[in-house]
Design a protein around this motif. Structure first.
Motif, PDB file in Angstrom:
ATOM      1  N   PRO A  11       0.830  -1.215   0.000  1.00  0.00           N
ATOM      2  CA  PRO A  11       0.000   0.000   0.000  1.00  0.00           C
ATOM      3  C   PRO A  11       0.851   1.245   0.000  1.00  0.00           C
ATOM      4  O   PRO A  11       1.940   1.284   0.559  1.00  0.00           O
ATOM      5  N   ALA A  31      -4.562  -2.133  -1.610  1.00  0.00           N
ATOM      6  CA  ALA A  31      -4.216  -2.673  -0.302  1.00  0.00           C
ATOM      7  C   ALA A  31      -5.133  -3.835   0.009  1.00  0.00           C
ATOM      8  O   ALA A  31      -6.149  -4.035  -0.654  1.00  0.00           O
ATOM      9  N   SER A  35      -7.875  -3.614   5.234  1.00  0.00           N
ATOM     10  CA  SER A  35      -7.412  -2.263   5.567  1.00  0.00           C
ATOM     11  C   SER A  35      -8.177  -1.194   4.815  1.00  0.00           C
ATOM     12  O   SER A  35      -7.779  -0.029   4.822  1.00  0.00           O
ATOM     13  N   ALA A  36      -9.296  -1.541   4.135  1.00  0.00           N
ATOM     14  CA  ALA A  36     -10.078  -0.571   3.375  1.00  0.00           C
ATOM     15  C   ALA A  36     -10.846   0.337   4.326  1.00  0.00           C
ATOM     16  O   ALA A  36     -11.339  -0.082   5.373  1.00  0.00           O
ATOM     17  N   THR A  46      -9.448   2.153  -0.404  1.00  0.00           N
ATOM     18  CA  THR A  46      -8.317   2.285   0.536  1.00  0.00           C
ATOM     19  C   THR A  46      -7.900   3.724   0.771  1.00  0.00           C
ATOM     20  O   THR A  46      -7.148   3.996   1.705  1.00  0.00           O
TER      21      THR A  46
END
Length: 292
Positions: A11, A31, A35-36, A46
């Motif tokens: 990312p 990513a 982790s969004a 993201t």
């Protein structure tokens, strides 16, 4: 295992100013889904788009919702513990106008109803500032706030009653009525009939039969003269006879009535005398006295 070996891109790191690199920046890569920050059409998002525009009125938070001008006015009075029978019109009017100004800037149609109440408050305030006239020709209208207080009290009673009704359990909101599917057999289930049910049904039939009875009236020819002769024949053998003994042997009402009419006819023709020694004493009937 490194991200490159797992088939995922690293990312993008934010810049020193806190912004993410533009979409065409080669450092900006996808990513992992965990982790969004959001999802758009099912796809993980993201980073915030650079061209995202949020209108100022897109999100509004109302801490207190009012159902009308009276609701707002009652809220201002109760919140500050004002006596509803002695409303300080200056303070309440200023606070009310501030709220009306806020909603007028956003929704003019909604503010129209509130503006009408604001005009009424200003009128009451103006009438309270006028000096009282001591004139016999002008009738004293009383406290200008009386009508407003009456409307507020009635509205508060209705609001409390509505809240009490709303607090009652409601089907579909607070509870669900249970439903049970029972498979019925092909054989009909006959009800159980006990002797008491049969007795009640029979008594009901008798009651309805009595309501449809027919009364038949028969014609009977009776002669008053014959009864007059019978009374005279009875009195010839006895000197005195009690009134009730004259009707001995008369079994039907028509015969008793004709017998009584015959006795009255004899008394009218002075053939018999009806005497009584004292009040409430027995009544006697005898032949009329005729001198020899």
């Amino acid at each position: 295992m490194l991200p490159e070996q797992a088939g995922h891109d690293v990312p993008a790191e934010p810049r020193p100013d806190g912004a993410f690199p533009p979409p065409d920046d080669p450092t900006a890569a996808a990513a992992p889904a965990d982790s969004a920050i959001a999802r758009l059409y099912g796809e993980p998002l993201t980073r915030m788009p650079n061209d995202l525009y949020i209108p100022p009125d897109a999100l509004e938070v109302f801490l207190d919702a009012f159902e009308g001008p009276l609701d707002l006015l009652l809220y201002l009075i109760r919140k500050q513990n004002f006596n509803i029978l002695d409303i300080p019109m200056a303070q309440v009017t200023l606070q009310y106008l501030k709220y009306v100004e806020q909603i007028r800037q956003r929704n003019l149609e909604l503010a129209a109803e509130y503006l009408l109440m604001a005009a009424m408050l200003i009128e009451i305030k103006s009438r309270m500032l006028l000096p009282k006239r001591h004139d016999d020709l002008v009738e004293d209208v009383g406290d200008p706030r009386a009508e407003l207080v009456r409307r507020l009290l009635e509205y508060e009673q209705i609001k409390v009653a509505a809240a009490g009704i709303g607090a009652l359990p409601q089907e579909g909101r607070d509870f669900v009525r249970p439903q049970l599917f029972v498979e019925q057999g092909l054989a009909p289930a006959l009800p159980d009939v006990d002797p008491w049910d049969l007795q009640r049904a029979w008594l009901d039939v008798i009651r309805r039969a009595k309501l449809t009875q027919h009364h038949r009236i028969g014609r009977q020819e009776l002669s008053v003269r014959e009864h007059m002769t019978a009374i005279l024949r009875t009195l010839q053998s006895q000197r005195f006879i009690e009134f009730s003994e004259l009707f001995a042997g008369q079994h039907t009402v028509p015969i008793v009535v004709v017998h009584f009419v015959a006795m009255l006819e004899l008394a009218k023709e002075t053939l018999i005398e009806i005497t009584q020694a004292e009040p409430f004493a027995p009544i006697y009937v005898r032949l009329a006295y005729s001198p020899a």
